[in-house]
Scaffold this active site. Structure first.
Site, PDB file in Angstrom:
ATOM      1  N   GLY A 130       5.638  -7.762 -11.433  1.00 15.86           N
ATOM      2  CA  GLY A 130       5.934  -9.121 -10.992  1.00 15.86           C
ATOM      3  C   GLY A 130       6.844  -9.894 -11.935  1.00 15.86           C
ATOM      4  O   GLY A 130       6.978 -11.109 -11.820  1.00 15.86           O
ATOM      5  N   TRP A 186       0.361  -5.298  -1.042  1.00 13.92           N
ATOM      6  CA  TRP A 186       0.659  -6.654  -0.555  1.00 13.92           C
ATOM      7  C   TRP A 186      -0.088  -7.737  -1.333  1.00 13.92           C
ATOM      8  O   TRP A 186       0.140  -8.913  -1.099  1.00 13.92           O
ATOM      9  CB  TRP A 186       0.337  -6.752   0.941  1.00 13.92           C
ATOM     10  CG  TRP A 186       1.169  -5.855   1.807  1.00 13.92           C
ATOM     11  CD1 TRP A 186       2.158  -4.988   1.403  1.00 13.92           C
ATOM     12  CD2 TRP A 186       1.103  -5.728   3.237  1.00 13.92           C
ATOM     13  NE1 TRP A 186       2.700  -4.333   2.490  1.00 13.92           N
ATOM     14  CE2 TRP A 186       2.066  -4.769   3.636  1.00 13.92           C
ATOM     15  CE3 TRP A 186       0.320  -6.326   4.228  1.00 13.92           C
ATOM     16  CZ2 TRP A 186       2.263  -4.409   4.967  1.00 13.92           C
ATOM     17  CZ3 TRP A 186       0.512  -5.965   5.549  1.00 13.92           C
ATOM     18  CH2 TRP A 186       1.475  -5.021   5.915  1.00 13.92           C
ATOM     19  N   LYS A 187      -1.005  -7.327  -2.175  1.00  9.71           N
ATOM     20  CA  LYS A 187      -1.787  -8.295  -2.970  1.00  9.71           C
ATOM     21  C   LYS A 187      -2.400  -9.358  -2.043  1.00  9.71           C
ATOM     22  O   LYS A 187      -2.782  -9.025  -0.927  1.00  9.71           O
ATOM     23  CB  LYS A 187      -0.916  -8.898  -4.080  1.00  9.71           C
ATOM     24  CG  LYS A 187      -0.237  -7.785  -4.889  1.00  9.71           C
ATOM     25  CD  LYS A 187       0.357  -8.237  -6.168  1.00  9.71           C
ATOM     26  CE  LYS A 187       1.008  -7.031  -6.849  1.00  9.71           C
ATOM     27  NZ  LYS A 187       1.514  -7.319  -8.183  1.00  9.71           N
ATOM     28  N   HIS A 226      -6.077  -1.282 -10.546  1.00 12.33           N
ATOM     29  CA  HIS A 226      -4.825  -2.033 -10.674  1.00 12.33           C
ATOM     30  C   HIS A 226      -4.937  -2.971 -11.881  1.00 12.33           C
ATOM     31  O   HIS A 226      -6.002  -3.525 -12.144  1.00 12.33           O
ATOM     32  CB  HIS A 226      -4.558  -2.832  -9.388  1.00 12.33           C
ATOM     33  CG  HIS A 226      -3.184  -3.439  -9.385  1.00 12.33           C
ATOM     34  ND1 HIS A 226      -2.900  -4.599 -10.075  1.00 12.33           N
ATOM     35  CD2 HIS A 226      -2.015  -3.031  -8.834  1.00 12.33           C
ATOM     36  CE1 HIS A 226      -1.606  -4.872  -9.924  1.00 12.33           C
ATOM     37  NE2 HIS A 226      -1.054  -3.939  -9.180  1.00 12.33           N
ATOM     38  N   GLY A 256       5.119  -3.951  -5.194  1.00 12.13           N
ATOM     39  CA  GLY A 256       4.453  -5.216  -4.887  1.00 12.13           C
ATOM     40  C   GLY A 256       5.380  -6.134  -4.111  1.00 12.13           C
ATOM     41  O   GLY A 256       5.555  -5.998  -2.905  1.00 12.13           O
ATOM     42  N   GLY A 257       5.996  -7.069  -4.824  1.00 15.29           N
ATOM     43  CA  GLY A 257       6.814  -8.105  -4.197  1.00 15.29           C
ATOM     44  C   GLY A 257       7.798  -7.583  -3.165  1.00 15.29           C
ATOM     45  O   GLY A 257       7.916  -8.144  -2.064  1.00 15.29           O
TER      46      GLY A 257
HETATM   47  P1  PGA Z   1       5.640  -5.694  -8.312  1.00 11.56           P
HETATM   48  O1  PGA Z   1       4.091  -5.253  -8.258  1.00 11.56           O
HETATM   49  O2  PGA Z   1       6.435  -4.660  -7.586  1.00 11.56           O
HETATM   50  O3  PGA Z   1       5.685  -7.048  -7.654  1.00 11.56           O
HETATM   51  O4  PGA Z   1       6.018  -5.756  -9.772  1.00 11.56           O
HETATM   52  C1  PGA Z   1       3.718  -3.910  -8.378  1.00 11.56           C
HETATM   53  C2  PGA Z   1       2.215  -3.798  -8.348  1.00 11.56           C
HETATM   54  O5  PGA Z   1       1.523  -4.669  -8.885  1.00 11.56           O
HETATM   55  O6  PGA Z   1       1.670  -2.827  -7.793  1.00 11.56           O
END
Ligand code: PGA
Length: 249
Positions: free
Chosen positions: A172, A10-11, A94, A232-233
């Site tokens: 991302g 989820w960052k 990461h 991520g997103g």
């Molecule tokens: P993303 O991120 O799916 O938004 O590209 C993946 C991650 O950084 O683990």
């Protein structure tokens, strides 16, 4: 047969109440999902996320940790503290940590070891930049990142760890690696581990990360050495994440 693992990173998104609501939604989809499911909320929401996920198949990871058990490290959280609040996994290395916070291979290896010493399962993230890929250095870079951990922790440690291959240029950006591009690196990673210990090489789960979406997940996860995703997103929306998990059969 390796069971797939779908992890949501989820960052720096979601307040505590938003995190709880998302866990509740994910739990509904998780009930019949064919894969293991993991979420990595921000540190402020870990306690609430663990409580919300209790009794469900959803496990909780931290996105980061310090390698020391305790001490004068302002702003940091240790593996022991994460274990204490009920985390089962922790992301280490990461690419955002490596790039934005200068985390070296050696530091990542210390975190990996410290996580395991507390009974946490590290998710070791590796991956090349666009420049490295264009310079034909992908396999060298990923090998170096992996070897840094193997050198200090040994191959047996990968019996209780996960690896995530995340090409930096795909994170991302909306630009997913093709299933073939990802498979090539996954196969190399597995061969490297298997060369040291065939059993562990066959068991270790290797996730792909980098712009995974419901529309791309199924063909990625169909590759022989791709054992799920670090998302991520697309993990911030319960329905999209559920569709990704459903595609991991
Ligand atoms: P993303 O991120 O799916 O938004 O590209 C993946 C991650 O950084 O683990």
């Amino acid at each position: 047969m390796r069971k797939k693992l779908i992890a949501g990173n989820w960052k720096m998104y979601k307040t505590t109440s938003e995190a709880v609501a998302l866990v509740e939604e994910i739990k509904k989809g998780a009930a019949g999902a064919p894969s293991d499911i993991l979420v990595a909320p921000p540190a402020t929401s870990l306690v609430a996320a663990v409580a919300a996920a209790k009794g469900s198949p959803v496990a909780v990871a931290s996105q980061n940790m310090h390698f020391e058990k305790e001490g004068a490290f302002t702003g940091e959280v240790s593996a022991a503290m994460l274990k204490d609040v009920g985390c089962r996994y922790v992301l280490v290395g990461h690419s955002e940590r490596r790039q934005l916070y200068g985390e070296s291979d050696a530091l990542v290896a210390r975190k990996f070891m410290a996580a395991q010493s507390q009974g946490l399962l590290p998710v070791l993230c590796v991956g090349e930049t666009l420049e490295e890929r264009e310079g034909n250095q992908t396999l060298d870079v990923v090998s170096r990142q992996l070897e840094a951990v193997l050198a200090v922790s040994g191959v047996a440690s990968f019996g209780t760890a996960v690896i995530a291959y995340e090409p930096v240029w795909a994170i991302g950006t909306g630009r997913t690696a093709s299933p073939e591009q990802a498979q090539e690196v996954h196969a190399m990673i597995r061969a490297k581990v298997a060369g040291l210990d065939a059993t562990i090489g066959g068991l270790v789960r290797i996730l792909y990360g980098g712009s995974v979406k419901a529309s791309s997940a199924q063909e990625l996860f169909a590759m022989p050495d791709i054992d799920g995703g670090l998302v991520g997103g697309a993990s911030l929306k319960a329905d999209e994440f559920a569709r990704i998990c459903a595609g991991a059969g």
